[in-house]
Design an enzyme around this catalytic site. Sequence first.
Site, PDB file in Angstrom:
ATOM      1  N   ASP A  36       0.867  -1.185   0.000  1.00 17.60           N
ATOM      2  CA  ASP A  36       0.000   0.000   0.000  1.00 17.60           C
ATOM      3  C   ASP A  36       0.899   1.228   0.000  1.00 17.60           C
ATOM      4  O   ASP A  36       2.135   1.112   0.092  1.00 17.60           O
ATOM      5  CB  ASP A  36      -0.908  -0.041   1.264  1.00 17.60           C
ATOM      6  CG  ASP A  36      -2.224   0.717   1.089  1.00 17.60           C
ATOM      7  OD1 ASP A  36      -2.165   1.923   0.799  1.00 17.60           O
ATOM      8  OD2 ASP A  36      -3.292   0.105   1.245  1.00 17.60           O
ATOM      9  N   ASP A  59       3.565   1.324  -4.757  1.00 16.35           N
ATOM     10  CA  ASP A  59       2.701   2.198  -5.558  1.00 16.35           C
ATOM     11  C   ASP A  59       2.260   1.437  -6.798  1.00 16.35           C
ATOM     12  O   ASP A  59       3.077   1.095  -7.650  1.00 16.35           O
ATOM     13  CB  ASP A  59       3.480   3.458  -5.960  1.00 16.35           C
ATOM     14  CG  ASP A  59       2.605   4.440  -6.735  1.00 16.35           C
ATOM     15  OD1 ASP A  59       1.425   4.122  -7.019  1.00 16.35           O
ATOM     16  OD2 ASP A  59       3.122   5.530  -7.057  1.00 16.35           O
ATOM     17  N   TYR A 167     -14.605   3.604 -15.020  1.00 18.05           N
ATOM     18  CA  TYR A 167     -14.563   2.639 -13.909  1.00 18.05           C
ATOM     19  C   TYR A 167     -15.246   1.341 -14.307  1.00 18.05           C
ATOM     20  O   TYR A 167     -14.704   0.250 -14.096  1.00 18.05           O
ATOM     21  CB  TYR A 167     -15.235   3.265 -12.685  1.00 18.05           C
ATOM     22  CG  TYR A 167     -15.178   2.421 -11.435  1.00 18.05           C
ATOM     23  CD1 TYR A 167     -13.988   2.240 -10.739  1.00 18.05           C
ATOM     24  CD2 TYR A 167     -16.334   1.803 -10.935  1.00 18.05           C
ATOM     25  CE1 TYR A 167     -13.947   1.470  -9.575  1.00 18.05           C
ATOM     26  CE2 TYR A 167     -16.296   1.039  -9.776  1.00 18.05           C
ATOM     27  CZ  TYR A 167     -15.106   0.876  -9.099  1.00 18.05           C
ATOM     28  OH  TYR A 167     -15.068   0.114  -7.949  1.00 18.05           O
ATOM     29  N   LYS A 171     -13.564  -2.369 -14.603  1.00 16.78           N
ATOM     30  CA  LYS A 171     -14.048  -3.497 -13.812  1.00 16.78           C
ATOM     31  C   LYS A 171     -14.600  -4.606 -14.712  1.00 16.78           C
ATOM     32  O   LYS A 171     -14.469  -5.797 -14.410  1.00 16.78           O
ATOM     33  CB  LYS A 171     -15.103  -3.023 -12.800  1.00 16.78           C
ATOM     34  CG  LYS A 171     -14.534  -2.080 -11.732  1.00 16.78           C
ATOM     35  CD  LYS A 171     -13.423  -2.744 -10.929  1.00 16.78           C
ATOM     36  CE  LYS A 171     -12.972  -1.892  -9.743  1.00 16.78           C
ATOM     37  NZ  LYS A 171     -11.890  -2.536  -8.960  1.00 16.78           N
TER      38      LYS A 171
HETATM   39  N1  LIG Z   1     -16.011  -0.163  -1.223  1.00 12.29           N
HETATM   40  C1  LIG Z   1     -16.852  -0.571  -2.152  1.00 12.29           C
HETATM   41  O1  LIG Z   1     -18.069  -0.452  -2.021  1.00 12.29           O
HETATM   42  C2  LIG Z   1     -16.320  -1.221  -3.416  1.00 12.29           C
HETATM   43  C3  LIG Z   1     -17.239  -1.807  -4.291  1.00 12.29           C
HETATM   44  C4  LIG Z   1     -16.780  -2.443  -5.438  1.00 12.29           C
HETATM   45  C5  LIG Z   1     -15.421  -2.495  -5.682  1.00 12.29           C
HETATM   46  N2  LIG Z   1     -14.544  -1.903  -4.825  1.00 12.29           N
HETATM   47  C6  LIG Z   1     -13.121  -1.990  -5.144  1.00 12.29           C
HETATM   48  O2  LIG Z   1     -12.368  -2.414  -4.013  1.00 12.29           O
HETATM   49  C7  LIG Z   1     -11.017  -1.971  -4.156  1.00 12.29           C
HETATM   50  C8  LIG Z   1     -10.526  -1.415  -2.852  1.00 12.29           C
HETATM   51  O3  LIG Z   1     -11.373  -0.448  -2.396  1.00 12.29           O
HETATM   52  P1  LIG Z   1     -11.789  -0.230  -0.881  1.00 12.29           P
HETATM   53  O4  LIG Z   1     -13.241   0.010  -0.925  1.00 12.29           O
HETATM   54  O5  LIG Z   1     -11.206  -1.261   0.044  1.00 12.29           O
HETATM   55  O6  LIG Z   1     -11.102   1.162  -0.620  1.00 12.29           O
HETATM   56  P2  LIG Z   1     -10.150   1.649   0.523  1.00 12.29           P
HETATM   57  O7  LIG Z   1      -9.996   3.118   0.273  1.00 12.29           O
HETATM   58  O8  LIG Z   1     -10.639   1.224   1.858  1.00 12.29           O
HETATM   59  O9  LIG Z   1      -8.773   0.908   0.220  1.00 12.29           O
HETATM   60  C9  LIG Z   1      -7.985   1.184  -0.896  1.00 12.29           C
HETATM   61  C10 LIG Z   1      -6.519   1.113  -0.495  1.00 12.29           C
HETATM   62  O10 LIG Z   1      -5.743   1.345  -1.680  1.00 12.29           O
HETATM   63  C11 LIG Z   1      -4.638   2.128  -1.293  1.00 12.29           C
HETATM   64  N3  LIG Z   1      -4.056   2.839  -2.419  1.00 12.29           N
HETATM   65  C12 LIG Z   1      -4.432   4.039  -2.937  1.00 12.29           C
HETATM   66  N4  LIG Z   1      -3.580   4.406  -3.909  1.00 12.29           N
HETATM   67  C13 LIG Z   1      -2.658   3.421  -4.016  1.00 12.29           C
HETATM   68  C14 LIG Z   1      -1.511   3.250  -4.823  1.00 12.29           C
HETATM   69  N5  LIG Z   1      -1.139   4.157  -5.725  1.00 12.29           N
HETATM   70  N6  LIG Z   1      -0.773   2.133  -4.643  1.00 12.29           N
HETATM   71  C15 LIG Z   1      -1.114   1.203  -3.717  1.00 12.29           C
HETATM   72  N7  LIG Z   1      -2.200   1.314  -2.924  1.00 12.29           N
HETATM   73  C16 LIG Z   1      -2.947   2.422  -3.072  1.00 12.29           C
HETATM   74  C17 LIG Z   1      -5.194   3.085  -0.235  1.00 12.29           C
HETATM   75  O11 LIG Z   1      -4.139   3.653   0.552  1.00 12.29           O
HETATM   76  C18 LIG Z   1      -6.122   2.189   0.545  1.00 12.29           C
HETATM   77  O12 LIG Z   1      -5.475   1.611   1.655  1.00 12.29           O
HETATM   78  C19 LIG Z   1     -11.025  -1.003  -5.355  1.00 12.29           C
HETATM   79  O13 LIG Z   1     -10.546  -1.696  -6.480  1.00 12.29           O
HETATM   80  C20 LIG Z   1     -12.486  -0.680  -5.537  1.00 12.29           C
HETATM   81  O14 LIG Z   1     -12.804  -0.361  -6.879  1.00 12.29           O
HETATM   82  C21 LIG Z   1     -14.967  -1.264  -3.694  1.00 12.29           C
END
Ligand SMILES: NC(=O)c1ccc[n+]([C@@H]2O[C@H](COP(=O)([O-])OP(=O)(O)OC[C@H]3O[C@@H](n4cnc5c(N)ncnc54)[C@H](O)[C@@H]3O)[C@@H](O)[C@H]2O)c1
Length: 263
Positions: A36, A59, A167, A171
Site C-alpha cells: 500500500d 505504488d 470505472y 471493472k
Molecule cells: N467499497 C466498495 O463499495 C467497493 C465496491 C466495489 C469495488 N470496490 C473496489 O475495491 C477496491 C478497494 O477499495 P476499498 O473500498 O477497500 O477502498 P479503501 O480506500 O478502503 O482501500 C484502498 C486502499 O488502496 C490504497 N491505495 C491508494 N492508492 C494506491 C496506490 N497508488 N498504490 C497502492 N495502494 C494504493 C489506499 O491507501 C487504501 O489503503 C477497489 O478496487 C475498488 O474499486 C470497492
Amino acid sequence: MDLTNASALVTGGAGGFGSATARRLAAAGAKVVIADVADERGQALAKELGNGSVYVRTDIMDEASIANAVKTAAELAPLRAAVVVHGGPPPPGSKGAARVINREGQRLPVAHFAHYAYVYLTSAYAVTSYAAEAMAKNAPLADNQRGVLINTASIAGFEATPGQVPYSAAKGGIIGMTLTLARDLAPLGIRAMAIAPGTFLTLAYSGKNMSTEELQAKWGPTVPNPKRMGDPDEYARLAAHIVDNDFLNGTTIRLDGAQRFQA
Ligand SMILES: NC(=O)c1ccc[n+]([C@@H]2O[C@H](COP(=O)([O-])OP(=O)(O)OC[C@H]3O[C@@H](n4cnc5c(N)ncnc54)[C@H](O)[C@@H]3O)[C@@H](O)[C@H]2O)c1
C-alpha cells in the site's frame, strides 16, 4: 490451498477490504505482504498481525514497485495467494466521476479514461502477472496446486451508475480476463478468481465526511437483503474461502446482497 509456510500478497492491504483480507489470510497461516502507500496504516497492521507479516510501501502506478512487493513476498515464503484490492489516485485535475458528455457539451478526456483503466485494470494485470510468475516457481501442493490469484471487480463491471464509464470499463475488464487467466495458468496449477462487491463500508466511503449512520441511511436501502452496506470482513471471508477451495476457478463472484444499480 494450504497457507501454512506460505506468503500472501494483498495490494491495497492497508485499506478496508485489504486489511480485513490480510487478517483472514494471516489467520489461515500466511505471512502477508501488506502492499500500500498508506505507511502508517500499513505498519500498524503488520505489527497487529505479528506473524512475520510485513508492510511494503508499494505504488500500484509503478511497475518496479509492484515487482518489488512480489519479490519480497516470495522471499518470505512461497507466494501462494495474491489478492488485488487497491484503490488509486484520481486522474490529475479531475473532480471525480463524470458523464461522457457533460452539461456544457464537453467530452470526458481520453486521458481520464486511460488513467482509470490503468488504476483498476492494467495495474491489476501487472500484480497478477508478476505474482503468477513467482507462483509458477513454487513446488506444487496437493492436486498440482501452486497458487491462487484474486482480483477485485465491482458490480459496476456488470451494470453501472451514470458517470462511471472508465470505472465500469476497467471493472468489466477484470471480469473479462478472469477466465482467460484461469485457462492460461491451469497448466501451472494456478487459479484465477475475481470478486465483484456491491457497496461496502470501506475507507473509500468513510473518508467522505459522512458518519457511518449517514452512509448506512444513504446506501443501506439500495441493498435488498440484508438492508445495509457490506462489511469488509464479508469480502475477506469470501477471499479466504476462495483461497481454501481449490475447485473455485475462472469466475467472478458477486457479493452484493442482490443489489442492482438503477439506470
Ligand atoms: N467499497 C466498495 O463499495 C467497493 C465496491 C466495489 C469495488 N470496490 C473496489 O475495491 C477496491 C478497494 O477499495 P476499498 O473500498 O477497500 O477502498 P479503501 O480506500 O478502503 O482501500 C484502498 C486502499 O488502496 C490504497 N491505495 C491508494 N492508492 C494506491 C496506490 N497508488 N498504490 C497502492 N495502494 C494504493 C489506499 O491507501 C487504501 O489503503 C477497489 O478496487 C475498488 O474499486 C470497492
